[in-house]
Design a protein around this motif. Structure first.
Motif, PDB file in Angstrom:
ATOM      1  N   LYS A  70      26.292  39.375 -26.767  1.00 40.57           N
ATOM      2  CA  LYS A  70      25.113  38.864 -26.017  1.00 40.57           C
ATOM      3  C   LYS A  70      24.867  39.436 -24.613  1.00 40.57           C
ATOM      4  N   PHE A  71      25.304  40.858 -24.450  1.00 38.82           N
ATOM      5  CA  PHE A  71      25.192  41.428 -23.492  1.00 38.82           C
ATOM      6  C   PHE A  71      24.793  42.773 -23.656  1.00 38.82           C
ATOM      7  N   ALA A  72      24.052  43.450 -22.877  1.00 38.90           N
ATOM      8  CA  ALA A  72      23.588  44.717 -22.604  1.00 38.90           C
ATOM      9  C   ALA A  72      24.261  45.378 -21.557  1.00 38.90           C
ATOM     10  N   PHE A  73      24.979  46.310 -21.516  1.00 42.08           N
ATOM     11  CA  PHE A  73      25.552  46.895 -20.487  1.00 42.08           C
ATOM     12  C   PHE A  73      25.035  48.410 -20.118  1.00 42.08           C
ATOM     13  N   LYS A  74      24.766  48.782 -19.071  1.00 43.84           N
ATOM     14  CA  LYS A  74      24.591  50.130 -18.689  1.00 43.84           C
ATOM     15  C   LYS A  74      25.692  50.647 -17.354  1.00 43.84           C
ATOM     16  N   VAL A  75      26.231  51.597 -17.635  1.00 48.90           N
ATOM     17  CA  VAL A  75      27.169  51.957 -16.468  1.00 48.90           C
ATOM     18  C   VAL A  75      26.287  52.888 -15.616  1.00 48.90           C
TER      19      VAL A  75
END
Length: 187
Positions: free
Chosen positions: A66-71
């Motif tokens: 359920k998560f979208a990540f952006k480092v």
């Protein structure tokens, strides 16, 4: 003995026999004769291997559950975080991974830094230092943060790792049960 010599001459069964037998010829098998490769002294060139897709890195959006990540960025080499009574000193060095986490699901989801892992060049994994992050980083937002659908949170993951460590990647998970997604930190 004369029969052996006569049989060899008539049957063509000698070791140096290079004539094609009727069953082996292209006429009898219905197949065209295969052309021979010219012999050269040059080694055969290997076929180009298909390129492996490049692993996502800084600035790329990756999804897990359920998560979208952006480092966004990585800071390395900090010996301590916090101020005053909330100072935490690293056993080795602190590495801070700045990221954005967006809930792309249909219901609220808890984000926790304890499910996230840092991986070094030797393949060793390191857990986040939740206590130091909660006390020493005012903008951490990574310790048990509930995120509603469509909302994003900027946070900082804090890892206490040995000095002179070469970073490979960070593994990001939407929960302890997910497979996770890997973001390359190699530069």
């Amino acid at each position: 003995m004369g029969l052996i010599v006569l049989g060899t001459l008539l049957g063509g069964g000698g070791k140096n026999d290079t004539s094609a037998k009727p069953a082996d010829s292209a006429e009898h098998t219905g197949q065209a004769a295969k052309p021979k490769k010219p012999q050269t002294d040059e080694p055969e060139q290997p076929q180009d291997e298909p390129e492996q897709p490049q692993a996502p890195g800084l600035g790329d959006v990756v999804k897990d559950g359920k998560f979208a990540f952006k480092v966004i960025k990585v800071e390395k080499g900090l010996s301590q975080v916090g101020e005053g009574f909330t100072i935490s000193r690293a056993q080795g060095q602190y590495v801070l991974v700045h990221l954005t986490v967006k809930n792309i699901g249909d219901e609220a989801q808890m984000f926790s830094d304890s499910e996230q892992k840092l991986v070094d060049a030797r393949g060793r994994t390191f857990d986040a230092d939740s206590g130091a992050a909660a006390l020493g980083l005012k903008d951490s937002n990574a310790f048990l943060k509930n995120i509603n659908p469509g909302n994003s949170v900027k946070g900082i993951l804090l890892f206490d790792v040995p000095k002179n460590l070469t970073l490979r990647s960070v593994e990001l998970h939407d929960s302890i049960f997910s497979d996770g997604v890997t973001v390359s930190l190699a530069r």
